[in-house]
Design a protein around this motif. Structure first.
Motif, short mmCIF file in Angstrom:
data_model
loop_
_atom_site.label_atom_id
_atom_site.label_comp_id
_atom_site.label_asym_id
_atom_site.label_seq_id
_atom_site.Cartn_x
_atom_site.Cartn_y
_atom_site.Cartn_z
N THR A 1 -2.40 -5.61 -7.17
CA THR A 1 -1.87 -6.02 -6.61
C THR A 1 -2.15 -4.61 -5.08
O THR A 1 -2.21 -3.38 -5.58
CB THR A 1 -0.74 -5.98 -5.72
OG1 THR A 1 0.17 -4.62 -5.84
CG2 THR A 1 -0.28 -6.91 -7.36
N ASN B 1 3.22 -10.43 -3.17
CA ASN B 1 1.97 -8.87 -3.07
C ASN B 1 0.25 -9.62 -3.45
O ASN B 1 0.49 -10.49 -4.29
CB ASN B 1 2.04 -7.98 -4.24
CG ASN B 1 3.36 -7.38 -3.92
OD1 ASN B 1 3.47 -7.26 -2.14
ND2 ASN B 1 3.90 -7.23 -4.64
N LEU C 1 -3.51 -9.76 -4.29
CA LEU C 1 -3.95 -9.53 -5.72
C LEU C 1 -5.75 -9.37 -5.34
O LEU C 1 -5.67 -9.67 -4.46
CB LEU C 1 -4.17 -10.16 -7.04
CG LEU C 1 -3.08 -10.94 -7.40
CD1 LEU C 1 -2.75 -12.54 -8.67
CD2 LEU C 1 -1.80 -9.54 -7.52
N ASP D 1 1.11 -12.25 -6.27
CA ASP D 1 2.35 -11.67 -7.55
C ASP D 1 3.68 -12.57 -6.76
O ASP D 1 4.11 -13.24 -5.65
CB ASP D 1 2.28 -10.94 -8.05
CG ASP D 1 2.97 -9.90 -7.40
OD1 ASP D 1 3.27 -9.90 -5.55
OD2 ASP D 1 3.15 -8.56 -7.19
#
Ligand code: OAD
Length: 236
Positions: A116, A143, A145, A139
């Motif tokens: 992240t 957050n 990626l 995620d």
């Protein structure tokens, strides 16, 4: 019987995976002939056009899923019978892992992993059914990626450990790299004096005279190296 095995440290580059069908970067027809490295593999490029960077690594993952470890990867695994083998790789593929090698350090990240942006220690392994990421991929906590790749302009977190491994080598081997990218190329300077160094590459970069160059592709070159090492072991 003395069962302490000599420590064989091996530094691999893109040429290691060429026979598995993975493109190298700087050979003719290599990836950097078709892509601008600073667009797809730099921190600035990612800031400028993250979609392009995600697409580039999605394509690399698709190539990787079609590839298998080659005879060279498998032969390095076999060397563990006689040596404590440590592999330092610039490659982001997982072909050394799939060949079964035990000690592998990735200097430039891992293609099948993402992390992240907000918390770089949150690293996830992609499952083979879901290898595509985009700037909108998040995620479970929201957050964002990004590829778990060391972009140009970023630090190489594993270099310290790679230097430690290199300094402990009883034999040091370089396979399939143009030695154009630092700090990876600088590992050779950390080999202790008197330690035999071999370099397997069909088109090797210039190296000092005390390096034994095996001017062959990875699988043939590793077979030759294995013969040389066996002879040396028997001669001792
Ligand atoms: P390069 O593409 O620069 O060099 C590949 C090397 O592999 C050359 O020296 C070739 O002669 C050799 N080679 C080609 N076919 C081979 C074969 N069948 N067997 C053995 N060797 C063969 O790749 P790297 O040196 O690995 O980084 O590149 C270093 C880094 O530059 C990569 O990790 C990547 C790239 O930009 C990032 O993207 C961060």
């Amino acid at each position: 019987m003395n069962d302490v095995k000599p420590r064989l440290v091996i530094s691999t580059g893109a040429g290691m995976s060429a026979e598995s069908g993975i493109s190298t970067f700087r050979d003719s027809g290599g990836l950097w002939e078709n892509y601008n490295v600073m667009d797809v593999a730099s921190a600035d490029g990612f800031a400028r056009n993250p979609k392009l960077v995600h697409e580039f690594y999605n394509a690399r993952r698709r190539d990787l899923l079609k590839a298998l470890p080659n005879a060279g990867h498998l032969a390095l695994r076999e060397l563990e019978k006689y040596y404590d083998v440590y592999i330092i790789t610039q490659n982001v593929d997982d072909l050394h892992e799939r060949a079964g090698s035990s000690n592998i350090l990735h200097l430039h990240g891992e293609l099948m992993k993402v992390r992240t942006i907000e918390e770089p220690t949150r690293i996830y392994t992609l499952d083979e059914e879901h290898i595509e990421t985009t700037p909108d991929s998040i995620d479970a906590d929201g957050n964002h990626l990004r590829p778990h790749i060391v972009f140009f302009q970023e630090a190489v977190p594993n270099i310290e450990r790679a230097i430690e491994w290199t300094q402990l080598a009883d034999i040091f081997v370089v396979i399939g790299t143009s030695l154009a990218v630092y700090p990876a190329a600088s590992l050779l300077h950390y080999v202790r004096r008197g330690v035999p160094v071999y370099y397997i590459d069909p088109n090797p970069a210039p190296v000092s005279a005390d390096v034994t160059v095996i001017r062959k592709g990875a699988s043939e070159g590793i077979a030759e190296l294995t013969r040389i090492l066996e002879e040396n072991l028997r001669g001792e």
